[in-house]
Design a protein around this motif. Structure first.
Motif, mmCIF file in Angstrom:
data_model
loop_
_atom_site.group_PDB
_atom_site.id
_atom_site.type_symbol
_atom_site.label_atom_id
_atom_site.label_comp_id
_atom_site.label_asym_id
_atom_site.label_seq_id
_atom_site.Cartn_x
_atom_site.Cartn_y
_atom_site.Cartn_z
ATOM 1 N N MET A 202 3.958 -11.617 9.403
ATOM 2 C CA MET A 202 2.762 -11.325 8.604
ATOM 3 C C MET A 202 1.472 -11.380 9.428
ATOM 4 S SD MET A 202 2.010 -10.564 5.431
ATOM 5 C CE MET A 202 3.097 -11.218 4.169
ATOM 6 N N THR A 203 1.295 -12.460 10.214
ATOM 7 C CA THR A 203 0.018 -12.650 10.908
ATOM 8 C C THR A 203 0.250 -13.089 12.353
ATOM 9 O OG1 THR A 203 0.000 -14.904 10.042
ATOM 10 C CG2 THR A 203 -1.378 -13.311 8.887
ATOM 11 N N PRO A 204 -0.729 -12.836 13.240
ATOM 12 C CA PRO A 204 -0.587 -13.315 14.618
ATOM 13 C C PRO A 204 -0.719 -14.842 14.660
ATOM 14 C CG PRO A 204 -2.713 -12.226 14.304
ATOM 15 C CD PRO A 204 -1.965 -12.084 13.011
ATOM 16 N N ALA A 205 -0.225 -15.431 15.734
ATOM 17 C CA ALA A 205 -0.175 -16.898 15.796
ATOM 18 C C ALA A 205 -1.274 -17.487 16.672
ATOM 19 C CB ALA A 205 1.194 -17.332 16.282
ATOM 20 N N ASP B 6 17.717 -5.594 14.055
ATOM 21 C CA ASP B 6 17.682 -4.148 14.276
ATOM 22 C C ASP B 6 16.274 -3.583 14.189
ATOM 23 O OD1 ASP B 6 20.678 -3.333 14.401
ATOM 24 O OD2 ASP B 6 20.506 -4.851 12.839
ATOM 25 N N LEU B 7 15.445 -4.229 13.392
ATOM 26 C CA LEU B 7 14.074 -3.736 13.200
ATOM 27 C C LEU B 7 13.169 -4.911 12.902
ATOM 28 C CD1 LEU B 7 11.998 -1.413 12.639
ATOM 29 C CD2 LEU B 7 12.886 -1.319 10.298
ATOM 30 N N PHE B 8 12.044 -4.975 13.618
ATOM 31 C CA PHE B 8 11.049 -6.017 13.355
ATOM 32 C C PHE B 8 9.746 -5.305 13.025
ATOM 33 C CE2 PHE B 8 11.220 -10.710 14.465
ATOM 34 C CZ PHE B 8 10.186 -11.062 13.630
ATOM 35 N N LEU B 9 9.154 -5.644 11.867
ATOM 36 C CA LEU B 9 7.942 -4.961 11.411
ATOM 37 C C LEU B 9 6.734 -5.894 11.389
ATOM 38 C CD1 LEU B 9 9.348 -3.188 8.182
ATOM 39 C CD2 LEU B 9 9.104 -2.191 10.467
ATOM 40 N N ILE B 10 5.563 -5.328 11.589
ATOM 41 C CA ILE B 10 4.311 -6.011 11.246
ATOM 42 C C ILE B 10 4.156 -5.835 9.730
ATOM 43 C CG2 ILE B 10 1.816 -6.047 11.514
ATOM 44 C CD1 ILE B 10 2.173 -4.876 14.324
ATOM 45 N N HIS B 11 4.092 -6.944 9.002
ATOM 46 C CA HIS B 11 4.198 -6.905 7.537
ATOM 47 C C HIS B 11 2.948 -6.328 6.863
ATOM 48 C CE1 HIS B 11 6.431 -9.310 4.168
ATOM 49 N NE2 HIS B 11 5.907 -8.225 3.655
ATOM 50 N N SER B 12 1.798 -6.522 7.499
ATOM 51 C CA SER B 12 0.543 -6.184 6.828
ATOM 52 C C SER B 12 -0.436 -5.595 7.842
ATOM 53 C CB SER B 12 -0.033 -7.474 6.236
ATOM 54 O OG SER B 12 -1.403 -7.341 5.980
ATOM 55 N N SER B 13 -1.361 -4.797 7.343
ATOM 56 C CA SER B 13 -2.382 -4.238 8.241
ATOM 57 C C SER B 13 -3.633 -5.120 8.272
ATOM 58 C CB SER B 13 -2.769 -2.834 7.751
ATOM 59 O OG SER B 13 -3.406 -2.938 6.491
#
Ligand SMILES: NC(=O)c1ccc[n+]([C@@H]2O[C@H](COP(=O)([O-])OP(=O)(O)OC[C@H]3O[C@@H](n4cnc5c(N)ncnc54)[C@H](OP(=O)(O)O)[C@@H]3O)[C@@H](O)[C@H]2O)c1
Length: 283
Positions: free
Chosen positions: A83-86, A111-118
């Motif tokens: 969701m957010t950077p650390a 298999d896939l890693f997403l950035i959850h939010s813009s």
């Protein structure tokens, strides 16, 4: 999209040898043993793609379900999200690795890693993407993508991305929220479009247009919505914890919605006002 769709369909990711199963299974709000059971049921009835996230608190349970299913690891496609950077590139990267370890063990992969939010701001989005690129290089994820990204967010990535376009953009999509601008943009760039909340969380079960179409085909409203998403070229992620509904939501390959009825459903679009979670910001 023709009637020849099948539950085993795979969709190629851009600039990649990886293919993603066209039907996914959502696990938002499925926690603990309920998540394990729902995921195992989904795998038993033929889903091969599970959509989790750090935010859902069920990554370990998804990993357990896949192991207990007895399926070879490479026959199941597992997605998670951050969701957010650390606070620093290293700390963000460590948060990604923690997820992969939880799901698949120290030697495993997702298999896939997403950035959850813009919503992390430009520097936050950059930090997240660069950490994902490092994870991809190290083989702990086979593909990387974004979620809830509008055109401006994906365009902005060109300034720093080594991997562009992102392999996937996961956004809210159903007849009432078709997000046509970002959908078209993604398709033009080969970005796979995943549809979250494809069942509109069942809120539209009594919509007269949807009910009339469901009756015409002898299907449930949920089945019409999953089939609609597939015929739109999206990768839908229907969620359920109920074994009958898990099976029924995937039982959508013995009929085809005509192009006239697709248009009737298309005409339900309310733009951003039709979103129940969020519509992307494009400019
Ligand atoms: N990237 C993001 O920001 C984001 C946001 C939202 C969702 N997602 C992903 O997309 C997945 C799906 O979205 P969602 O969970 O929001 O909503 P959804 O799949 O549209 O709907 C799920 C809801 O509908 C019910 N349901 C499922 N099948 C049904 C049926 N056949 N008849 C009646 N009700 C039914 C479920 O209850 P039961 O469990 O009791 O069946 C649950 O309450 C999520 O699980 C998650 O993986 C991502």
């Amino acid at each position: 999209m023709s009637g020849k769709l099948a539950i085993t369909d795979l969709v190629p990711l851009p600039n990649s040898t990886v293919q993603i199963p066209r039907l996914g299974f959502g696990v938002y709000r499925a926690v603990g043993d309920k998540c394990v059971e729902a995921t195992k049921t989904a795998l038993k009835v033929g889903y091969r793609h599970i959509d989790s996230a750090q935010f859902y608190g069920n990554e370990a349970e998804v990993g357990r379900a896949v192991r207990e299913s007895g399926l070879p690891r490479n026959e199941v496609f597992i997605t998670t999200k951050i969701m957010t950077p650390a606070g620093s590139p290293d700390a963000t990267y460590r948060k990604l690795v923690e997820s992969v370890d939880k799901i698949a063990g120290k030697d495993g992969y997702v298999d896939l890693f997403l950035i959850h939010s813009s919503k992390s701001g430009e520097s936050g989005r950059k930090e997240l993407w660069q950490a994902l690129e490092r994870l991809l290089e190290e083989g702990r994820t086979r593909s990387i993508g974004v979620s809830n990204y509008g055109v401006k967010h994906i365009e902005e990535m060109k300034a720093y991305a080594k991997v562009w376009p992102p392999h996937v953009n996961q956004i809210e999509l159903h007849p009432w929220c078709q997000q046509r601008v970002i959908d078209k943009y993604c398709k033009e760039h080969g970005i796979v479009v995943e549809a979250y909340s494809p069942l509109v969380r069942n809120y539209k079960a009594n919509d007269p247009t949807l009910v009339a179409i469901a009756q015409k085909y002898g299907k449930t409203t949920a089945q019409i919505l999953v089939r609609y998403a597939l015929q739109k070229g999206w990768v839908p992620l229907p969620k359920s914890e109920n074994p009958e509904r898990i099976a029924a939501n995937a039982d959508v390959y013995d009929f085809e919605i005509t192009s006239d009825d697709m248009t009737v459903l298309d005409n339900l679009d309310q733009g951003a006002a039709g979103a129940i979670v969020e519509a992307v910001v494009n400019e």
